[in-house]
Design a protein around this motif. Structure first.
Motif, mmCIF file in Angstrom:
data_model
loop_
_atom_site.group_PDB
_atom_site.id
_atom_site.type_symbol
_atom_site.label_atom_id
_atom_site.label_comp_id
_atom_site.label_asym_id
_atom_site.label_seq_id
_atom_site.Cartn_x
_atom_site.Cartn_y
_atom_site.Cartn_z
ATOM 1 N N THR A 183 0.856 -1.183 0.000
ATOM 2 C CA THR A 183 0.000 0.000 0.000
ATOM 3 C C THR A 183 0.890 1.229 0.000
ATOM 4 N N ALA A 184 0.682 2.100 -0.984
ATOM 5 C CA ALA A 184 1.478 3.323 -1.105
ATOM 6 C C ALA A 184 0.623 4.547 -0.786
ATOM 7 N N LYS A 185 1.299 5.648 -0.420
ATOM 8 C CA LYS A 185 0.577 6.862 -0.048
ATOM 9 C C LYS A 185 -0.149 7.493 -1.232
ATOM 10 N N SER A 186 0.420 7.314 -2.423
ATOM 11 C CA SER A 186 -0.161 7.921 -3.613
ATOM 12 C C SER A 186 0.213 7.104 -4.839
ATOM 13 N N TYR A 187 -0.421 7.435 -5.957
ATOM 14 C CA TYR A 187 -0.101 6.748 -7.204
ATOM 15 C C TYR A 187 1.341 7.043 -7.621
ATOM 16 N N GLU A 188 1.792 8.274 -7.387
ATOM 17 C CA GLU A 188 3.171 8.643 -7.725
ATOM 18 C C GLU A 188 4.168 7.808 -6.925
ATOM 19 N N ASP A 189 3.882 7.598 -5.629
ATOM 20 C CA ASP A 189 4.762 6.778 -4.796
ATOM 21 C C ASP A 189 4.779 5.327 -5.283
ATOM 22 N N ALA A 190 3.599 4.807 -5.643
ATOM 23 C CA ALA A 190 3.512 3.435 -6.144
ATOM 24 C C ALA A 190 4.279 3.289 -7.453
ATOM 25 N N GLU A 191 4.163 4.285 -8.316
ATOM 26 C CA GLU A 191 4.854 4.265 -9.595
ATOM 27 C C GLU A 191 6.364 4.297 -9.388
ATOM 28 N N LYS A 192 6.832 5.089 -8.425
ATOM 29 C CA LYS A 192 8.275 5.161 -8.153
ATOM 30 C C LYS A 192 8.791 3.839 -7.600
ATOM 31 N N ILE A 193 8.001 3.187 -6.756
ATOM 32 C CA ILE A 193 8.396 1.880 -6.209
ATOM 33 C C ILE A 193 8.630 0.886 -7.335
ATOM 34 N N VAL A 194 7.685 0.841 -8.258
ATOM 35 C CA VAL A 194 7.802 -0.088 -9.383
ATOM 36 C C VAL A 194 9.002 0.268 -10.259
ATOM 37 N N SER A 195 9.219 1.564 -10.483
ATOM 38 C CA SER A 195 10.347 2.010 -11.299
ATOM 39 C C SER A 195 11.682 1.658 -10.641
ATOM 40 N N ASP A 196 11.777 1.870 -9.316
ATOM 41 C CA ASP A 196 13.014 1.534 -8.594
ATOM 42 C C ASP A 196 13.278 0.035 -8.628
ATOM 43 N N LEU A 197 12.210 -0.728 -8.527
ATOM 44 C CA LEU A 197 12.364 -2.184 -8.565
ATOM 45 C C LEU A 197 12.843 -2.639 -9.930
ATOM 46 N N ASP A 198 12.292 -2.040 -10.971
ATOM 47 C CA ASP A 198 12.640 -2.421 -12.333
ATOM 48 C C ASP A 198 14.101 -2.104 -12.659
ATOM 49 N N SER A 199 14.664 -1.102 -12.001
ATOM 50 C CA SER A 199 16.035 -0.674 -12.300
ATOM 51 C C SER A 199 17.021 -1.032 -11.192
ATOM 52 N N CYS A 200 16.686 -2.014 -10.345
ATOM 53 C CA CYS A 200 17.579 -2.388 -9.253
ATOM 54 C C CYS A 200 18.816 -3.106 -9.783
ATOM 55 N N ASP A 201 19.792 -3.314 -8.902
ATOM 56 C CA ASP A 201 21.086 -3.867 -9.317
ATOM 57 C C ASP A 201 21.010 -5.311 -9.801
ATOM 58 N N SER A 202 20.035 -6.065 -9.315
ATOM 59 C CA SER A 202 19.883 -7.469 -9.719
ATOM 60 C C SER A 202 18.881 -7.570 -10.862
ATOM 61 N N LEU A 203 19.249 -8.308 -11.903
ATOM 62 C CA LEU A 203 18.369 -8.438 -13.054
ATOM 63 C C LEU A 203 17.055 -9.093 -12.653
ATOM 64 N N CYS A 204 15.947 -8.445 -13.018
ATOM 65 C CA CYS A 204 14.635 -8.982 -12.654
ATOM 66 C C CYS A 204 13.603 -8.577 -13.689
ATOM 67 N N LEU A 205 12.502 -9.275 -13.683
ATOM 68 C CA LEU A 205 11.364 -8.959 -14.542
ATOM 69 C C LEU A 205 10.119 -8.854 -13.674
ATOM 70 N N ILE A 206 9.301 -7.840 -13.937
ATOM 71 C CA ILE A 206 8.071 -7.612 -13.169
ATOM 72 C C ILE A 206 6.885 -8.095 -13.986
ATOM 73 N N SER A 207 5.984 -8.808 -13.339
ATOM 74 C CA SER A 207 4.782 -9.310 -14.016
ATOM 75 C C SER A 207 3.586 -9.235 -13.071
ATOM 76 N N ASP A 208 2.409 -9.426 -13.624
ATOM 77 C CA ASP A 208 1.154 -9.443 -12.848
ATOM 78 C C ASP A 208 0.995 -8.181 -11.999
ATOM 79 N N LEU A 209 1.383 -7.043 -12.548
ATOM 80 C CA LEU A 209 1.293 -5.784 -11.813
ATOM 81 C C LEU A 209 -0.157 -5.293 -11.800
ATOM 82 N N LYS A 210 -0.642 -5.014 -10.597
ATOM 83 C CA LYS A 210 -1.998 -4.492 -10.432
ATOM 84 C C LYS A 210 -1.968 -3.364 -9.406
#
Length: 208
Positions: free
Chosen positions: A125-152
């Protein structure tokens, strides 16, 4: 009265032929026939299926390897040696620290050849849509290679997405390698399904 006489040459030849036939019959009945029965009973179809599965598995591994190399070249993180779970957990805790609430569930890592997939299910649960979007963006660009799926993502209690808190869920899959790994403990070895085998064989042009 004693009945005995020497066999003639013709009779000796016949006896030798008869003995040879008898030996041949014994060999045929007790050696040749059982051997042929075993050969016929030995079904190689299972070996052929295993061979095809390994062949397709190799193609799939190469495809995944090529994909991850492309991702790595794009600057989206590196493939870390197994097991990188501790670092991944630290990364997730750091990224989601800005969320109001979050829950992380690690799944059993799956190995395909030298590649390892580690899926993690996350609700937050994030405080705002902008905060949620930043969380997803930070996760996508983290140091370990990863793929995000089933995002809701949706507004909490069906409120306003633009101004209210956001409830989100996603699955992030981290990729690791067995090269340089000190252990393989806890790994599940993936086995391709029949559908995957057929699809990959068709993709590689191996179908008859």
């Amino acid at each position: 009265m004693k009945l005995s006489r020497e066999f003639t040459k013709k009779e000796m030849v016949l006896l030798i032929i008869l003995a040879a036939l008898l030996l041949g019959l014994v060999y045929w009945r007790f050696v040749y026939v059982p051997t042929q029965d075993k050969i016929k009973a030995y079904d190689t179809s299972e070996l052929e299926i295993l061979y095809q599965a390994e062949e397709v598995r190799a193609l799939k591994i190469q495809s995944m390897r090529d994909q991850m190399e492309e991702e790595a070249e794009s600057g989206r993180g590196l493939i870390q040696p197994y097991s990188n779970q501790k670092n991944e957990l630290n990364t997730l805790n750091q990224i989601f620290s800005s969320a109001d609430e979050f829950k992380i569930s690690f799944k059993t890592p799956v190995a395909e050849g030298d590649l390892v997939r580690r899926s993690v299910e996350i609700v937050f649960t994030a405080k705002s849509y902008e905060d949620a979007e930043k969380i997803v963006s930070d996760l996508d660009s983290c140091d370990s290679l990863c793929l995000i799926s089933d995002l809701k993502m949706k507004a909490e209690d069906n409120g306003d997405v633009a101004s209210g808190r956001i409830q989100g869920s996603l699955t992030v899959t981290f990729y690791e390698t067995l090269y340089g790994a000190n252990t393989t403990e806890g790994l599940e070895i993936a086995k391709p399904s029949e559908a995957e085998i057929e699809a990959l064989r068709a993709q590689a042009g191996l179908t008859e």
